[in-house]
Design an enzyme around this catalytic site. Structure first.
Site, PDB file in Angstrom:
ATOM      1  N   LEU A  76      35.705  41.318  47.564  1.00 47.99           N
ATOM      2  CA  LEU A  76      36.221  41.033  46.228  1.00 47.99           C
ATOM      3  C   LEU A  76      36.249  39.525  46.030  1.00 47.99           C
ATOM      4  CD1 LEU A  76      39.242  43.526  46.152  1.00 47.99           C
ATOM      5  CD2 LEU A  76      37.059  43.783  44.966  1.00 47.99           C
ATOM      6  N   ASP A  77      36.050  39.089  44.788  1.00 44.82           N
ATOM      7  CA  ASP A  77      36.130  37.671  44.472  1.00 44.82           C
ATOM      8  C   ASP A  77      37.500  37.133  44.849  1.00 44.82           C
ATOM      9  OD1 ASP A  77      33.587  37.837  43.430  1.00 44.82           O
ATOM     10  OD2 ASP A  77      34.246  37.937  41.349  1.00 44.82           O
ATOM     11  N   ASN A  78      37.591  35.835  45.071  1.00 42.20           N
ATOM     12  CA  ASN A  78      38.857  35.207  45.468  1.00 42.20           C
ATOM     13  C   ASN A  78      40.003  35.567  44.535  1.00 42.20           C
ATOM     14  OD1 ASN A  78      37.315  34.005  47.411  1.00 42.20           O
ATOM     15  ND2 ASN A  78      37.699  31.920  46.749  1.00 42.20           N
ATOM     16  N   ASP A  79      39.782  35.535  43.233  1.00 43.81           N
ATOM     17  CA  ASP A  79      40.853  35.758  42.266  1.00 43.81           C
ATOM     18  C   ASP A  79      41.093  37.232  41.953  1.00 43.81           C
ATOM     19  OD1 ASP A  79      41.325  33.036  42.091  1.00 43.81           O
ATOM     20  OD2 ASP A  79      39.852  32.772  40.491  1.00 43.81           O
ATOM     21  N   THR A  80      40.401  38.121  42.636  1.00 38.81           N
ATOM     22  CA  THR A  80      40.526  39.556  42.391  1.00 38.81           C
ATOM     23  C   THR A  80      41.349  40.201  43.495  1.00 38.81           C
ATOM     24  OG1 THR A  80      38.368  39.561  41.306  1.00 38.81           O
ATOM     25  CG2 THR A  80      39.218  41.687  42.030  1.00 38.81           C
TER      26      THR A  80
END
Length: 173
Positions: A76-80
């Site tokens: 998952l993306d860092n901000d997700t």
């Protein structure tokens, strides 16, 4: 120390707090918090989900796409925030990865958007962006990517959208 900083593998970091929701001898399901990278981008980087996993499950160190993403079936993306599957051995990794690629594992996302979206299927071929290395773009030469907008409802000044994706492709949603 110099060799540690050039070694691409995820180094164990017992200080990474893992929120393990399920574990058995084959796999682990972890609830990744927003703001935490899934894996190191640079040699020697600590504080990532992968660092915490190899600290707790050392057998994962040799499993996965490469040494910096041990055991990670999805990322998952860092901000997700959300659930990440991690395999504890190469056989299970291969089986889960095949299921994900074949669309047998469904991934569901919630996202906030500025305007309402109608339920629909979005099918577009995606390829790595020629302008931004970490992004993808629609391209006739890309891999097929299919996402389905399931529902949308008002959430304050924004709209909450539920989206399912059926194949694993970076930044698909």
């Amino acid at each position: 120390l110099g060799s540690e900083l050039s070694d691409p593998r995820a180094r164990p970091d017992p200080d990474v707090a893992l929120r393990v929701l399920f574990e058995d001898p084959a796999l682990v399901v972890v609830d990744k918090l927003a703001g935490m990278p899934s894996h190191p981008l640079r040699p020697g980087e600590l504080g990532c989900l992968a660092n915490g996993l190899v600290a707790r499950y050392p057998e994962m160190a040799q499993t996965g796409y490469d040494l910096r993403q041990p055991g990670l079936v999805n990322r998952l993306d860092n901000d997700t925030s959300g659930l990440v599957l991690a395999a504890r051995d190469a056989v299970v990794f291969g089986q889960l990865r095949a299921q994900l690629e074949q669309g047998e594992i469904h991934k569901s996302y919630l996202a906030l958007v500025e305007r309402p979206l109608e339920p629909q299927v979005v099918e577009l071929p995606l390829a790595p962006s020629s302008r931004h290395r970490a992004r993808v773009e629609v391209s006739a030469l890309g891999r097929p990517a299919r996402s389905e907008i399931i529902r949308c409802w008002r959430h304050g000044a924004l709209y909450m959208v539920e989206v399912e994706s059926f194949r694993a492709y970076r930044h698909q949603v």
